[in-house]
Design an enzyme around this catalytic site. Sequence first.
Site, PDB file in Angstrom:
ATOM      1  N   ASN A  14      39.427  32.210  37.012  1.00  0.00           N
ATOM      2  CA  ASN A  14      38.427  33.237  37.627  1.00  0.00           C
ATOM      3  C   ASN A  14      37.808  34.018  36.143  1.00  0.00           C
ATOM      4  OD1 ASN A  14      37.621  35.973  38.374  1.00  0.00           O
ATOM      5  ND2 ASN A  14      38.083  35.200  40.616  1.00  0.00           N
ATOM      6  N   ASP A  16      35.663  36.686  36.374  1.00  0.00           N
ATOM      7  CA  ASP A  16      35.042  37.804  36.666  1.00  0.00           C
ATOM      8  C   ASP A  16      35.176  39.112  35.883  1.00  0.00           C
ATOM      9  OD1 ASP A  16      34.372  36.839  39.269  1.00  0.00           O
ATOM     10  OD2 ASP A  16      35.932  37.918  40.335  1.00  0.00           O
ATOM     11  N   HIS A  17      36.535  39.154  35.155  1.00  0.00           N
ATOM     12  CA  HIS A  17      36.886  40.361  34.397  1.00  0.00           C
ATOM     13  C   HIS A  17      36.356  40.249  32.988  1.00  0.00           C
ATOM     14  CE1 HIS A  17      38.411  42.248  37.600  1.00  0.00           C
ATOM     15  NE2 HIS A  17      39.270  41.362  37.895  1.00  0.00           N
ATOM     16  N   ARG A  25      29.473  48.090  28.977  1.00  0.00           N
ATOM     17  CA  ARG A  25      28.585  48.568  27.819  1.00  0.00           C
ATOM     18  C   ARG A  25      26.976  48.209  28.326  1.00  0.00           C
ATOM     19  NH1 ARG A  25      30.077  50.082  22.754  1.00  0.00           N
ATOM     20  NH2 ARG A  25      31.891  51.373  22.943  1.00  0.00           N
ATOM     21  N   HIS A  50      33.542  35.729  41.657  1.00  0.00           N
ATOM     22  CA  HIS A  50      33.351  36.480  42.987  1.00  0.00           C
ATOM     23  C   HIS A  50      32.051  37.360  42.739  1.00  0.00           C
ATOM     24  CE1 HIS A  50      35.576  39.129  46.068  1.00  0.00           C
ATOM     25  NE2 HIS A  50      34.298  38.976  46.294  1.00  0.00           N
ATOM     26  N   ARG A  52      30.437  40.134  44.288  1.00  0.00           N
ATOM     27  CA  ARG A  52      30.668  40.981  45.295  1.00  0.00           C
ATOM     28  C   ARG A  52      29.345  41.790  45.547  1.00  0.00           C
ATOM     29  NH1 ARG A  52      35.279  43.641  46.303  1.00  0.00           N
ATOM     30  NH2 ARG A  52      37.239  42.763  45.838  1.00  0.00           N
ATOM     31  N   ARG A  56      29.876  44.641  40.987  1.00  0.00           N
ATOM     32  CA  ARG A  56      30.589  45.216  40.144  1.00  0.00           C
ATOM     33  C   ARG A  56      31.023  44.423  38.827  1.00  0.00           C
ATOM     34  NH1 ARG A  56      36.270  46.099  43.075  1.00  0.00           N
ATOM     35  NH2 ARG A  56      34.943  47.025  44.747  1.00  0.00           N
ATOM     36  N   HIS A  57      31.144  43.179  39.016  1.00  0.00           N
ATOM     37  CA  HIS A  57      31.354  42.383  37.537  1.00  0.00           C
ATOM     38  C   HIS A  57      30.445  41.214  37.653  1.00  0.00           C
ATOM     39  CE1 HIS A  57      33.895  40.410  40.864  1.00  0.00           C
ATOM     40  NE2 HIS A  57      34.726  41.455  40.707  1.00  0.00           N
ATOM     41  N   GLU A  77      33.334  32.768  45.209  1.00  0.00           N
ATOM     42  CA  GLU A  77      34.060  33.721  46.095  1.00  0.00           C
ATOM     43  C   GLU A  77      33.141  34.773  46.692  1.00  0.00           C
ATOM     44  OE1 GLU A  77      37.106  35.784  44.432  1.00  0.00           O
ATOM     45  OE2 GLU A  77      38.300  33.797  43.743  1.00  0.00           O
ATOM     46  N   THR A 108      40.751  41.871  45.825  1.00  0.00           N
ATOM     47  CA  THR A 108      40.831  41.456  47.417  1.00  0.00           C
ATOM     48  C   THR A 108      42.141  41.770  47.868  1.00  0.00           C
ATOM     49  OG1 THR A 108      39.226  39.608  46.523  1.00  0.00           O
ATOM     50  CG2 THR A 108      40.085  39.405  48.689  1.00  0.00           C
ATOM     51  N   GLU A 158      42.659  28.897  51.071  1.00  0.00           N
ATOM     52  CA  GLU A 158      43.470  29.266  49.908  1.00  0.00           C
ATOM     53  C   GLU A 158      44.596  30.406  50.164  1.00  0.00           C
ATOM     54  OE1 GLU A 158      41.230  29.855  46.254  1.00  0.00           O
ATOM     55  OE2 GLU A 158      42.300  31.589  45.802  1.00  0.00           O
ATOM     56  N   HIS A 193      45.907  34.708  43.540  1.00  0.00           N
ATOM     57  CA  HIS A 193      46.156  36.253  43.545  1.00  0.00           C
ATOM     58  C   HIS A 193      47.383  36.816  42.857  1.00  0.00           C
ATOM     59  CE1 HIS A 193      44.970  40.286  44.468  1.00  0.00           C
ATOM     60  NE2 HIS A 193      43.768  39.916  44.478  1.00  0.00           N
ATOM     61  N   GLY A 194      47.253  37.359  41.745  1.00  0.00           N
ATOM     62  CA  GLY A 194      48.343  38.035  40.862  1.00  0.00           C
ATOM     63  C   GLY A 194      49.202  36.867  40.457  1.00  0.00           C
ATOM     64  N   GLY A 215      42.885  34.607  37.464  1.00  0.00           N
ATOM     65  CA  GLY A 215      41.927  35.393  36.733  1.00  0.00           C
ATOM     66  C   GLY A 215      42.426  36.572  36.052  1.00  0.00           C
ATOM     67  N   HIS A 216      42.857  37.530  36.714  1.00  0.00           N
ATOM     68  CA  HIS A 216      43.242  38.797  36.170  1.00  0.00           C
ATOM     69  C   HIS A 216      44.121  38.768  34.984  1.00  0.00           C
ATOM     70  CE1 HIS A 216      44.884  42.753  35.539  1.00  0.00           C
ATOM     71  NE2 HIS A 216      43.958  43.191  35.452  1.00  0.00           N
TER      72      HIS A 216
HETATM   73  N1  PXP Z   1      41.599  33.832  44.752  1.00  0.00           N
HETATM   74  C1  PXP Z   1      41.097  34.578  45.469  1.00  0.00           C
HETATM   75  C2  PXP Z   1      40.312  34.317  46.725  1.00  0.00           C
HETATM   76  C3  PXP Z   1      40.634  35.946  44.876  1.00  0.00           C
HETATM   77  O1  PXP Z   1      39.662  36.862  45.474  1.00  0.00           O
HETATM   78  C4  PXP Z   1      41.081  36.307  43.583  1.00  0.00           C
HETATM   79  C5  PXP Z   1      40.808  37.456  43.041  1.00  0.00           C
HETATM   80  O2  PXP Z   1      39.405  37.693  42.722  1.00  0.00           O
HETATM   81  C6  PXP Z   1      42.029  35.259  42.937  1.00  0.00           C
HETATM   82  C7  PXP Z   1      42.181  34.161  43.549  1.00  0.00           C
HETATM   83  C8  PXP Z   1      42.465  35.341  41.406  1.00  0.00           C
HETATM   84  O3  PXP Z   1      43.478  36.540  41.615  1.00  0.00           O
HETATM   85  P1  PXP Z   1      43.960  37.128  40.440  1.00  0.00           P
HETATM   86  O4  PXP Z   1      42.557  37.767  39.571  1.00  0.00           O
HETATM   87  O5  PXP Z   1      45.050  38.189  40.531  1.00  0.00           O
HETATM   88  O6  PXP Z   1      44.375  36.036  39.635  1.00  0.00           O
END
Ligand code: PXP
Length: 242
Positions: A14, A16-17, A25, A50, A52, A56-57, A77, A108, A158, A193-194, A215-216
């Site tokens: 992912n 996004d970030h 910027r 994602h 949104r 935002r990203h 997403e 999320t 998921e 996630h996480g 992602g993060h």
């Molecule tokens: N899966 C879904 C559906 C999500 O919404 C996210 C966060 O955008 C992730 C996975 C990835 O989560 P993380 O950024 O914490 O790795």
Amino acid sequence: MSGTRPGGIRLGVNIDHVATVRNARGGAHPDPLDAALAAVAAGADGITLHLREDRRHIRDDDVARIRDALGVPVNLEMAATDEMVRIALRYLPHAACIVPERRAEVTTEGGLDAAGQAGALRPRIAALRAAGIRVSLFIDPDPAQIRAAADLGAPVVELHTGAYAEGRADELERLREGAALAASLGLEVHAGHGLSYDNVCPVAAIPAVAELNIGHFLIGQAILDGLSNVVSRMKALIGAAR
Ligand code: PXP
């Protein structure tokens, strides 16, 4: 994403970030497309982004550019809104993962209420599927939600690993049982996630899990792993200029 050997597990990255940093910027650098290409070159099996409601990203043009430039599946997403369904039908990503979305949330938080929102979800899932998009629902590893996802005709769930990543007791067992239940209902199982280096292995070891979306942690760790290279290059450039 599809096509991994039987028994294997795919990694969706992912990005996004990268867009979060770019947007700080207002310019074009760093470009999430470049990050997507680097992730694919390193072995990512797919790219997740994602879009949104508040942009935002990731922005609409990122979806189009990344969708067109990549040789691997793109997983969009999205909230289950008419606007997002229209966008998905325009850009035709390989996959769409329907997530709950609240404007004020940082990320999320919690899974989709597939059981409670069946009326709103069913036609949107059907519209996406009719366009050939593989639909997944981002849900907590809750048997009622998993059964609801199967009933709604989503081919993939998921499972939200956020509570597991926070270290809540019994969450790994809930994920294992949820994955087994989903697989027994004929669903493909993803998770995310996480997840990080420290907690990914027990989830990756669950046999039914075919794909992880991360992602993060990856984008954060990329900054830490990459900073020494870019500082060295900048020092060399400014030194050579004198
Ligand atoms: N899966 C879904 C559906 C999500 O919404 C996210 C966060 O955008 C992730 C996975 C990835 O989560 P993380 O950024 O914490 O790795």
